[in-house]
Write a protein that holds these residues in place. Structure first.
Motif, PDB file in Angstrom:
ATOM      1  N   ALA A 155      13.128  15.112  -5.867  1.00  0.00           N
ATOM      2  CA  ALA A 155      11.757  15.164  -6.475  1.00  0.00           C
ATOM      3  C   ALA A 155      11.355  16.352  -7.099  1.00  0.00           C
ATOM      4  CB  ALA A 155      10.768  14.879  -5.557  1.00  0.00           C
ATOM      5  N   ALA A 156      12.052  17.673  -6.402  1.00  0.00           N
ATOM      6  CA  ALA A 156      11.831  18.910  -7.161  1.00  0.00           C
ATOM      7  C   ALA A 156      12.378  19.067  -8.316  1.00  0.00           C
ATOM      8  CB  ALA A 156      12.546  19.819  -5.981  1.00  0.00           C
ATOM      9  N   GLY A 157      13.535  18.468  -8.494  1.00  0.00           N
ATOM     10  CA  GLY A 157      14.341  18.521  -9.790  1.00  0.00           C
ATOM     11  C   GLY A 157      13.548  17.913 -10.718  1.00  0.00           C
ATOM     12  N   ALA A 158      12.919  16.453 -10.439  1.00  0.00           N
ATOM     13  CA  ALA A 158      12.234  16.075 -11.222  1.00  0.00           C
ATOM     14  C   ALA A 158      10.914  16.793 -11.871  1.00  0.00           C
ATOM     15  CB  ALA A 158      11.732  14.397 -10.698  1.00  0.00           C
ATOM     16  N   VAL A 159      10.239  17.409 -10.899  1.00  0.00           N
ATOM     17  CA  VAL A 159       9.007  18.145 -11.135  1.00  0.00           C
ATOM     18  C   VAL A 159       9.475  19.112 -12.183  1.00  0.00           C
ATOM     19  CG1 VAL A 159       7.241  19.466 -10.246  1.00  0.00           C
ATOM     20  CG2 VAL A 159       7.609  17.460  -9.437  1.00  0.00           C
ATOM     21  N   GLY A 160      10.436  20.096 -11.601  1.00  0.00           N
ATOM     22  CA  GLY A 160      10.944  21.153 -12.455  1.00  0.00           C
ATOM     23  C   GLY A 160      11.475  20.882 -13.873  1.00  0.00           C
ATOM     24  N   GLY A 161      12.354  19.839 -14.108  1.00  0.00           N
ATOM     25  CA  GLY A 161      12.779  19.341 -15.375  1.00  0.00           C
ATOM     26  C   GLY A 161      11.866  18.689 -16.081  1.00  0.00           C
ATOM     27  N   THR A 162      10.765  17.988 -15.530  1.00  0.00           N
ATOM     28  CA  THR A 162       9.805  17.339 -16.348  1.00  0.00           C
ATOM     29  C   THR A 162       8.891  18.379 -17.018  1.00  0.00           C
ATOM     30  OG1 THR A 162       9.957  15.405 -15.200  1.00  0.00           O
ATOM     31  CG2 THR A 162       7.974  15.775 -16.506  1.00  0.00           C
ATOM     32  N   THR A 163       8.629  19.516 -16.241  1.00  0.00           N
ATOM     33  CA  THR A 163       7.635  20.391 -16.740  1.00  0.00           C
ATOM     34  C   THR A 163       8.150  21.203 -17.846  1.00  0.00           C
ATOM     35  OG1 THR A 163       6.686  20.348 -14.511  1.00  0.00           O
ATOM     36  CG2 THR A 163       6.137  22.302 -15.938  1.00  0.00           C
ATOM     37  N   ALA A 164       9.634  21.593 -17.616  1.00  0.00           N
ATOM     38  CA  ALA A 164      10.187  22.467 -18.439  1.00  0.00           C
ATOM     39  C   ALA A 164      10.338  21.748 -19.840  1.00  0.00           C
ATOM     40  CB  ALA A 164      11.641  22.789 -18.008  1.00  0.00           C
ATOM     41  N   LEU A 165      10.725  20.234 -19.652  1.00  0.00           N
ATOM     42  CA  LEU A 165      11.054  19.506 -20.993  1.00  0.00           C
ATOM     43  C   LEU A 165       9.548  19.456 -21.862  1.00  0.00           C
ATOM     44  CD1 LEU A 165      12.330  17.639 -23.071  1.00  0.00           C
ATOM     45  CD2 LEU A 165      11.604  15.853 -21.635  1.00  0.00           C
ATOM     46  N   VAL A 166       8.364  19.418 -21.222  1.00  0.00           N
ATOM     47  CA  VAL A 166       6.996  19.353 -21.767  1.00  0.00           C
ATOM     48  C   VAL A 166       6.798  20.862 -22.375  1.00  0.00           C
ATOM     49  CG1 VAL A 166       4.590  19.305 -21.485  1.00  0.00           C
ATOM     50  CG2 VAL A 166       6.078  17.549 -20.184  1.00  0.00           C
ATOM     51  N   SER A 167       6.889  21.810 -21.536  1.00  0.00           N
ATOM     52  CA  SER A 167       6.647  23.171 -22.053  1.00  0.00           C
ATOM     53  C   SER A 167       7.721  23.567 -23.134  1.00  0.00           C
ATOM     54  CB  SER A 167       6.817  24.125 -21.150  1.00  0.00           C
ATOM     55  OG  SER A 167       8.102  24.292 -20.376  1.00  0.00           O
ATOM     56  N   HIS A 168       8.913  23.069 -23.345  1.00  0.00           N
ATOM     57  CA  HIS A 168       9.952  23.353 -24.286  1.00  0.00           C
ATOM     58  C   HIS A 168       9.346  22.777 -25.562  1.00  0.00           C
ATOM     59  CE1 HIS A 168      13.455  23.320 -26.799  1.00  0.00           C
ATOM     60  NE2 HIS A 168      13.426  21.928 -26.839  1.00  0.00           N
ATOM     61  N   LEU A 169       8.961  21.406 -25.481  1.00  0.00           N
ATOM     62  CA  LEU A 169       8.382  20.719 -26.658  1.00  0.00           C
ATOM     63  C   LEU A 169       7.233  21.400 -27.285  1.00  0.00           C
ATOM     64  CD1 LEU A 169       8.963  17.024 -25.552  1.00  0.00           C
ATOM     65  CD2 LEU A 169      10.462  18.219 -27.051  1.00  0.00           C
ATOM     66  N   VAL A 170       6.343  21.905 -26.393  1.00  0.00           N
ATOM     67  CA  VAL A 170       5.105  22.710 -26.919  1.00  0.00           C
ATOM     68  C   VAL A 170       5.759  23.756 -27.600  1.00  0.00           C
ATOM     69  CG1 VAL A 170       3.176  24.046 -26.245  1.00  0.00           C
ATOM     70  CG2 VAL A 170       3.445  21.675 -25.199  1.00  0.00           C
ATOM     71  N   LYS A 171       6.478  24.784 -26.978  1.00  0.00           N
ATOM     72  CA  LYS A 171       7.162  26.008 -27.558  1.00  0.00           C
ATOM     73  C   LYS A 171       7.568  25.608 -28.962  1.00  0.00           C
ATOM     74  CE  LYS A 171      11.153  28.888 -27.166  1.00  0.00           C
ATOM     75  NZ  LYS A 171      10.657  30.437 -27.399  1.00  0.00           N
ATOM     76  N   ALA A 172       8.776  24.688 -28.983  1.00  0.00           N
ATOM     77  CA  ALA A 172       9.470  24.314 -30.119  1.00  0.00           C
ATOM     78  C   ALA A 172       8.484  24.028 -31.421  1.00  0.00           C
ATOM     79  CB  ALA A 172      10.318  23.191 -30.001  1.00  0.00           C
ATOM     80  N   SER A 173       7.509  23.230 -31.130  1.00  0.00           N
ATOM     81  CA  SER A 173       6.361  22.800 -31.898  1.00  0.00           C
ATOM     82  C   SER A 173       5.499  24.079 -32.552  1.00  0.00           C
ATOM     83  CB  SER A 173       5.421  21.654 -31.332  1.00  0.00           C
ATOM     84  OG  SER A 173       6.242  20.464 -30.976  1.00  0.00           O
ATOM     85  N   LEU A 174       5.191  24.823 -31.632  1.00  0.00           N
ATOM     86  CA  LEU A 174       4.337  25.868 -32.139  1.00  0.00           C
ATOM     87  C   LEU A 174       5.283  26.868 -32.920  1.00  0.00           C
ATOM     88  CD1 LEU A 174       2.281  26.597 -28.917  1.00  0.00           C
ATOM     89  CD2 LEU A 174       1.609  25.303 -30.996  1.00  0.00           C
ATOM     90  N   ARG A 175       6.389  27.122 -32.465  1.00  0.00           N
ATOM     91  CA  ARG A 175       7.422  28.068 -33.304  1.00  0.00           C
ATOM     92  C   ARG A 175       7.619  27.537 -34.515  1.00  0.00           C
ATOM     93  NH1 ARG A 175      10.275  32.079 -31.720  1.00  0.00           N
ATOM     94  NH2 ARG A 175       9.205  33.215 -29.979  1.00  0.00           N
ATOM     95  N   MET A 176       7.838  26.023 -34.999  1.00  0.00           N
ATOM     96  CA  MET A 176       7.785  25.583 -36.262  1.00  0.00           C
ATOM     97  C   MET A 176       6.791  25.901 -36.806  1.00  0.00           C
ATOM     98  SD  MET A 176       9.912  21.821 -35.362  1.00  0.00           S
ATOM     99  CE  MET A 176       9.749  21.465 -37.135  1.00  0.00           C
ATOM    100  N   ALA A 177       5.641  25.730 -36.431  1.00  0.00           N
ATOM    101  CA  ALA A 177       4.321  26.184 -37.257  1.00  0.00           C
ATOM    102  C   ALA A 177       4.292  27.479 -37.599  1.00  0.00           C
ATOM    103  CB  ALA A 177       3.267  25.818 -36.450  1.00  0.00           C
ATOM    104  N   VAL A 178       4.839  28.337 -36.723  1.00  0.00           N
ATOM    105  CA  VAL A 178       4.825  29.967 -36.869  1.00  0.00           C
ATOM    106  C   VAL A 178       5.797  30.124 -38.110  1.00  0.00           C
ATOM    107  CG1 VAL A 178       5.554  32.205 -35.786  1.00  0.00           C
ATOM    108  CG2 VAL A 178       4.087  30.553 -34.710  1.00  0.00           C
ATOM    109  N   ASN A 179       6.641  29.420 -38.030  1.00  0.00           N
ATOM    110  CA  ASN A 179       7.824  29.580 -39.107  1.00  0.00           C
ATOM    111  C   ASN A 179       7.318  29.299 -40.599  1.00  0.00           C
ATOM    112  OD1 ASN A 179       9.843  30.677 -37.572  1.00  0.00           O
ATOM    113  ND2 ASN A 179      10.678  28.492 -37.199  1.00  0.00           N
ATOM    114  N   THR A 180       6.031  28.491 -40.735  1.00  0.00           N
ATOM    115  CA  THR A 180       5.612  28.297 -41.927  1.00  0.00           C
ATOM    116  C   THR A 180       5.032  29.679 -42.459  1.00  0.00           C
ATOM    117  OG1 THR A 180       3.422  27.869 -41.046  1.00  0.00           O
ATOM    118  CG2 THR A 180       5.013  25.865 -41.405  1.00  0.00           C
ATOM    119  N   SER A 181       5.083  30.516 -42.015  1.00  0.00           N
ATOM    120  CA  SER A 181       4.463  31.799 -42.197  1.00  0.00           C
ATOM    121  C   SER A 181       5.580  32.763 -42.936  1.00  0.00           C
ATOM    122  CB  SER A 181       3.834  32.818 -41.086  1.00  0.00           C
ATOM    123  OG  SER A 181       3.570  34.097 -41.888  1.00  0.00           O
ATOM    124  N   PRO A 182       5.389  33.100 -44.192  1.00  0.00           N
ATOM    125  CA  PRO A 182       6.467  33.878 -44.667  1.00  0.00           C
ATOM    126  C   PRO A 182       7.188  35.254 -44.440  1.00  0.00           C
ATOM    127  CG  PRO A 182       4.649  34.238 -46.095  1.00  0.00           C
ATOM    128  CD  PRO A 182       4.256  33.365 -44.879  1.00  0.00           C
TER     129      PRO A 182
END
Length: 210
Positions: free
Chosen positions: A101-128
């Motif tokens: 259960a602890a692994g599921a909580v940590g892994g799921t939270t990490a996946l969600v926050s990673h997807l948020v980070k990656a999406s926001l970084r792609m948006a930042v990369n649109t700046s020259p």
């Protein structure tokens, strides 16, 4: 369930920078006497490996487009790291929370926050310019350091802040997706304009032939 907020916070932080989480937890456990840190993270070989990988990420994460490639590679690594850290924390506190259960909580939270980070970084990369990448990367590093340290001494407060940051990040993702779409549309338009510009001289030269 006193370890649940630590697992949640470390999972969220792992989705942003897994190596920093491992390094900070290990250092706090080894030198600050943090009892909630599993002994496996305090090992010298683990600390050295985490430090080297953290330095690599610290450089790659501040270079436009390289950071997005790095994020793509870590789509699997960060959730695994979050799940592993969560399971190790649970194993250090027998009877508090099942390791699965602890692994599921940590892994799921990490996946969600990673997807948020990656999406926001792609948006930042649109700046020259690269300054925005450096500023965002430094802000992420400081946030991870602050959250992990706070989670050791005030776990529920850290978990509350982490949850608020995650919700805010999810709301920003919608804006980021729209910005990325506009950026790609403009790039397609510029490419089409260049192709049209090359085609016109060629057509003119052909029509000028007797």
């Amino acid at each position: 369930m006193t370890i649940l907020p630590l697992i949640f916070t470390s999972g969220l932080a792992s989705g942003i920078n897994a190596y920093a989480v491992v390094l900070l937890l290990g250092l706090l456990g080894r030198f600050a006497g943090a009892g909630s840190v599993p002994p496996a993270l305090e090992r010298t070989d683990v600390l050295v490996a985490a430090a080297v990988l953290f330095l690599l990420e610290a450089v790659a994460d501040k270079i436009p487009y390289v950071d997005s490639v790095w994020d793509a590679v870590h789509t699997v690594i960060r959730p695994i790291a979050g799940a592993t850290v969560g399971a190790l924390i649970a194993s250090a506190e027998p009877g508090s929370l099942p390791e699965v259960a602890a692994g599921a909580v940590g892994g799921t939270t990490a996946l969600v926050s990673h997807l948020v980070k990656a999406s926001l970084r792609m948006a930042v990369n649109t700046s020259p310019e690269p300054a925005s990448n450096i500023a965002v990367s430094l802000a992420e590093d400081l946030s991870v350091a602050g959250l992990v340290t706070l989670a050791i001494f005030h776990p529920w407060l850290a978990a509350s802040i982490a949850a608020a940051l995650l919700i805010a990040g999810l709301l920003l993702v919608r804006f980021a997706v729209n910005r990325i779409r506009r950026f790609r549309a403009r790039r397609r338009e510029r490419r089409a304009a260049r192709l049209a510009g090359r085609a016109q001289p060629a057509a003119g030269a052909y029509s000028a032939q007797p």
